[in-house]
Design a protein around this motif. Sequence first.
Motif, short mmCIF file in Angstrom:
data_model
loop_
_atom_site.label_atom_id
_atom_site.label_comp_id
_atom_site.label_asym_id
_atom_site.label_seq_id
_atom_site.Cartn_x
_atom_site.Cartn_y
_atom_site.Cartn_z
N ARG A 160 -0.91 2.33 -14.57
CA ARG A 160 -1.38 3.81 -14.62
C ARG A 160 -0.80 4.54 -13.58
N LEU A 161 -0.53 4.00 -12.66
CA LEU A 161 0.16 5.25 -11.36
C LEU A 161 1.52 5.68 -11.70
N ALA A 162 1.64 6.87 -11.27
CA ALA A 162 3.06 7.50 -11.46
C ALA A 162 4.06 6.64 -10.34
N PRO A 163 5.11 6.74 -10.80
CA PRO A 163 6.17 6.00 -9.94
C PRO A 163 6.03 6.15 -8.27
N THR A 164 5.75 7.47 -8.03
CA THR A 164 5.85 7.79 -6.68
C THR A 164 4.34 7.09 -6.11
N ASP A 165 3.20 7.32 -6.77
CA ASP A 165 2.18 6.74 -6.29
C ASP A 165 2.34 4.96 -6.16
N ALA A 166 2.82 4.57 -7.24
CA ALA A 166 3.01 3.16 -7.33
C ALA A 166 3.77 2.70 -6.10
N ALA A 167 4.90 3.42 -5.84
CA ALA A 167 5.67 2.96 -4.70
C ALA A 167 4.85 3.01 -3.19
N LEU A 168 4.26 4.08 -3.03
CA LEU A 168 3.35 4.16 -2.01
C LEU A 168 2.28 3.12 -1.95
N LEU A 169 1.65 2.77 -2.84
CA LEU A 169 0.77 1.82 -2.86
C LEU A 169 1.42 0.59 -2.50
N VAL A 170 2.65 0.31 -3.01
CA VAL A 170 3.33 -1.03 -2.59
C VAL A 170 3.44 -0.85 -1.05
N GLY A 171 3.83 0.15 -0.55
CA GLY A 171 4.18 0.36 0.93
C GLY A 171 2.99 -0.10 1.55
N MET A 172 1.86 0.51 1.32
CA MET A 172 0.51 0.21 1.84
C MET A 172 0.15 -0.98 1.99
N LEU A 173 0.27 -1.60 0.79
CA LEU A 173 0.02 -3.12 0.79
C LEU A 173 0.96 -4.03 1.42
N SER A 174 2.11 -3.58 1.60
CA SER A 174 3.18 -4.32 2.53
C SER A 174 2.58 -4.28 3.91
N GLN A 175 2.04 -3.27 4.46
CA GLN A 175 1.72 -3.03 5.84
C GLN A 175 0.27 -3.60 6.06
N ARG A 176 -0.76 -3.58 5.10
CA ARG A 176 -1.77 -3.74 5.32
C ARG A 176 -2.76 -4.76 4.31
N GLY A 177 -1.93 -4.85 3.28
CA GLY A 177 -2.68 -5.68 2.09
C GLY A 177 -2.49 -7.38 2.16
N PRO A 178 -3.39 -7.80 1.08
CA PRO A 178 -3.27 -9.45 1.38
C PRO A 178 -1.52 -9.80 1.39
N THR A 179 -1.32 -11.01 1.73
CA THR A 179 -0.07 -11.70 1.31
C THR A 179 0.48 -11.70 0.08
N GLY A 180 1.53 -11.01 -0.40
CA GLY A 180 1.75 -11.40 -1.71
C GLY A 180 1.76 -10.08 -2.66
N ALA A 181 0.48 -9.28 -2.17
CA ALA A 181 0.25 -8.36 -3.00
C ALA A 181 1.10 -7.23 -3.40
N SER A 182 1.96 -6.84 -2.34
CA SER A 182 2.97 -5.88 -2.54
C SER A 182 3.86 -6.23 -3.71
N LEU A 183 4.32 -7.55 -3.50
CA LEU A 183 5.29 -8.29 -4.61
C LEU A 183 4.84 -8.36 -5.80
N HIS A 184 3.53 -8.78 -5.77
CA HIS A 184 2.80 -8.66 -7.18
C HIS A 184 2.70 -7.36 -8.05
N LEU A 185 2.53 -6.37 -7.21
CA LEU A 185 2.62 -5.16 -7.69
C LEU A 185 4.00 -4.74 -8.26
N ALA A 186 5.02 -4.99 -7.40
CA ALA A 186 6.36 -4.61 -7.82
C ALA A 186 6.77 -5.38 -8.94
N ARG A 187 6.63 -6.77 -9.04
CA ARG A 187 6.78 -7.56 -10.30
C ARG A 187 6.12 -6.75 -11.53
N THR A 188 4.89 -6.50 -11.43
CA THR A 188 4.21 -5.96 -12.53
C THR A 188 4.83 -4.69 -12.94
#
Length: 373
Positions: A160-188
């Motif tokens: 559902r997220l626009a590309p810019t928002d999806a990338a920003l969320l990936v960045g936030m998860l890579s800094q503060r999120g659970p291990t692997g969450a940013s990679l899962h979002l990128a794969r999906t």
Amino acid sequence: MRMRSTEESAGQQPECEQRAAELRAELDELLSASRYAGQRERRLNEAIRAAPGRQRPDGDLLRQLAQARTLREGLGARCLQLSDQLQELENRLRQRRHPQQPPHPQQPLPAEPQPRQAPPPPPPPPARPDLGALTERIIGLHRRGAFPEAEELLNQAAARLAPTDAALLVGMLSQRGPTGASLHLARTAAGGTPDHAVAVLAELRELGLAEEAAELFHTFWTHPASAVPTLLAALERAGQHADRATLLWEWGSAPAPELTSLAACLQQHGRPADVRTLLRQAAGRPTADLAGLATELPPALATLLLHELAGLRPPAELVRLATALEAHPDLYRQLLDALLADGSRHRTTLAALRSAGLSTAPPGAPRSRWGRR
């Protein structure tokens, strides 16, 4: 009655003019705020790109960038709404200042037109997601052990997220999120429409999220052959020509049935340059694989592959290939045609074929009484 209507119009005009002045003032303020938000967004982008060694961007910078984008887009949508309202109001004022002349007294008065209904107001701009709150929610689900719910939330965000928002969320998860969450979002995100997935890939690279960008791009390699032509077209439209070449290079080492399927799909989608690139990549496979691949490809593509091989492989390997193709006269003839088309260049190869007892006579030529020549 006519005089009373004129008086009412005259009374309404100053009120409309005052409202128009208010709208102009508000629009000017919003345009100024929108320009400031755009400048701040550019400065934050520059700060992220200036990170030494393109290391991961600071989480606080990512949150500020998300807020600046949300503010700028919201202000822009509100400016459009006010601009439409102001234009409609100014049109009414012009009509009241320059009313139509009444018809001649001797002519019958035309029927009064039905009052026009005011156009519906434009829909409000879509609410931008609060990426900070979304990040905290994903973290909270992981802490409580609600892993399926967290994964579902990531899947929804990717869709559902626009590309810019999806990338920003990936960045936030890579800094503060659970291990692997940013990679899962990128794969999906790679499973969305090709244009959306490619846009997310570009945004991830722009933010310096190299690991997540690589994860997304590697997921492209798992797409079925039928999905690859549209993905290549999306990469082309986005100017990602290196990614397009890399994807074809990876497919060049795919098993023969899958490579054959992709070559046929590319041909059906009118992408002859990609077919040629794919077969050129496949030309580096072992000789036994190439013989099997040539027998599986459609005739036109098999011919193209054999012509590529004639120009790329050394004489000894071409002799082994010719030996493997001897049981397939049509394919052997295609390889021989490619060699004979430039006989001076392939003199050594043709001599090696004769030494191996293989025919080098062009199709239809009389056979030598001394055997194969």
